[in-house]
Scaffold this active site. Sequence first.
Site, PDB file in Angstrom:
ATOM      1  N   ARG A  38     -22.334 -10.162 -18.385  1.00 44.66           N
ATOM      2  CA  ARG A  38     -21.275  -9.464 -19.124  1.00 44.66           C
ATOM      3  C   ARG A  38     -21.152 -10.273 -20.407  1.00 44.66           C
ATOM      4  O   ARG A  38     -22.158 -10.494 -21.062  1.00 44.66           O
ATOM      5  CB  ARG A  38     -19.980  -9.371 -18.308  1.00 44.66           C
ATOM      6  CG  ARG A  38     -19.065  -8.242 -18.828  1.00 44.66           C
ATOM      7  CD  ARG A  38     -17.797  -8.054 -18.020  1.00 44.66           C
ATOM      8  NE  ARG A  38     -16.839  -9.142 -18.235  1.00 44.66           N
ATOM      9  CZ  ARG A  38     -15.659  -9.249 -17.631  1.00 44.66           C
ATOM     10  NH1 ARG A  38     -15.292  -8.319 -16.763  1.00 44.66           N
ATOM     11  NH2 ARG A  38     -14.850 -10.253 -17.864  1.00 44.66           N
ATOM     12  N   LYS A  72      -3.547  -9.273 -14.922  1.00 51.51           N
ATOM     13  CA  LYS A  72      -3.925  -7.979 -15.526  1.00 51.51           C
ATOM     14  C   LYS A  72      -3.909  -6.826 -14.515  1.00 51.51           C
ATOM     15  O   LYS A  72      -3.724  -5.681 -14.898  1.00 51.51           O
ATOM     16  CB  LYS A  72      -5.298  -8.082 -16.186  1.00 51.51           C
ATOM     17  CG  LYS A  72      -6.420  -8.282 -15.184  1.00 51.51           C
ATOM     18  CD  LYS A  72      -7.767  -8.508 -15.855  1.00 51.51           C
ATOM     19  CE  LYS A  72      -8.815  -8.662 -14.772  1.00 51.51           C
ATOM     20  NZ  LYS A  72     -10.005  -9.381 -15.199  1.00 51.51           N
TER      21      LYS A  72
HETATM   22  C1  PLP Z   1     -10.108 -10.453 -14.314  1.00 49.58           C
HETATM   23  C2  PLP Z   1     -10.661 -11.733 -14.735  1.00 49.58           C
HETATM   24  C3  PLP Z   1     -10.516 -12.861 -13.918  1.00 49.58           C
HETATM   25  C4  PLP Z   1      -9.825 -12.843 -12.557  1.00 49.58           C
HETATM   26  O1  PLP Z   1     -10.700 -12.443 -11.545  1.00 49.58           O
HETATM   27  P1  PLP Z   1     -10.215 -12.418 -10.002  1.00 49.58           P
HETATM   28  O2  PLP Z   1     -11.446 -12.086  -9.264  1.00 49.58           O
HETATM   29  O3  PLP Z   1      -9.188 -11.346  -9.880  1.00 49.58           O
HETATM   30  O4  PLP Z   1      -9.675 -13.750  -9.665  1.00 49.58           O
HETATM   31  C5  PLP Z   1     -11.010 -14.065 -14.404  1.00 49.58           C
HETATM   32  N1  PLP Z   1     -11.631 -14.137 -15.593  1.00 49.58           N
HETATM   33  C6  PLP Z   1     -11.804 -13.068 -16.400  1.00 49.58           C
HETATM   34  C7  PLP Z   1     -12.485 -13.241 -17.704  1.00 49.58           C
HETATM   35  C8  PLP Z   1     -11.320 -11.841 -15.997  1.00 49.58           C
HETATM   36  O5  PLP Z   1     -11.493 -10.785 -16.806  1.00 49.58           O
END
Ligand code: PLP
Length: 362
Positions: free
Chosen positions: A132, A37
């Site tokens: 969250r 993302k």
């Molecule tokens: C963005 C996201 C991740 C990835 O997190 P990183 O710290 O970049 O590895 C994992 N799980 C969810 C639900 C996310 O929104």
Amino acid sequence: MAYYPRLIVNLSSIKHNAKLIRNFLASHGISTIAVTKGTTSHPKIVGAISSQGIKYIGDSRILNIKKAKQRYPHLSYVLLRLPMLSEIEDVVRFVDISLNSELEVIKALGQASKRYGVIHKVILMVDVGDRREGILPDDFLGFVKKAKEIDGVKIVGVGANFACFGGVLPDEKNLSLLSELSQDAENILGYPLEFISGGSTSSIHLVAHGKIPKKINNLRVGTGILLGIDDIRDIEIEGAKKDTFYLEAQIIELKEKPSMPFGEIAKDAFGNVPHFEDKGIRKRAILGIGKQDVILSSLKPIDEKVEIIGGSSDHMILDVTASDVNYKIGDIIRFRVAYTAMLYLFNSSYVVKKFIEEVGSE
Ligand SMILES: *Cc1c(COP(=O)(O)O)cnc(C)c1O
């Protein structure tokens, strides 16, 4: 002639990190969802990562997933943000697995799935402390019993999030709670869960130190692959490459100017009242990039004697007085890119993305 500003993307290093992390986690019985993302799931990034044996791609936005799926239809896509009721149809059409915490939404997914003749897969999120998204642990078993009865969807996993809102780190305690709840869920469902998803990049550290509960069989990794670091703990990932991205922007004005503005001070372009320190006359460069394209605080000049002093929508202002380089108009200034800068730069259509790859890297 090259166009600026541009983001240089080193695909070889991203592939290296994808392979390293995928293999490391696999050696501990943990599968990887690569989270793209931060790059709008750009097809080049998805292609590079999936070439290293990762078949799950995660993004929080359905538009990014739709785009990536067009190019790579054989991969499985995971929607990381809870679905909006207004996007349910697209979720069952384009997404293989979504993260969920609301029965009403899962029911809507089930109804839409039946219309499209598919079974939509669901990972239930548990809030083990970060506050969250997620079902609270006390409500979880009742939730699973109800969700099990919904036609058109299959519960394939449970997961938890860390260090997103509350800043809570994953640890043995909160992950043990997740793994206990996953066992209870399996007992209710009567089958093993494919995804017991114990967090993101910041959980890699626990795997490396033997502190991950045995039941955890999946992580969702973005930053680790894209930037080669664990930015939450502010530590390196052993063997990972950090030279994955850098930004190049061009000097459009270079002048010696007083460091203090002259005239009555009201507000800057973003409505803040600026404060300045009088450092006398300074050599300042203006670059053709601004806050519309990037978060300035998430950039670090590679020339360490250059200081970012501010900017507006379309300009970045540097103090280059201390630099050993004799900059000229038209010169290119390079920056290291942290996560937020990467995110903004990929989202700005004014920033050229230039993908480089070392010959011979697979
Ligand atoms: C963005 C996201 C991740 C990835 O997190 P990183 O710290 O970049 O590895 C994992 N799980 C969810 C639900 C996310 O929104």
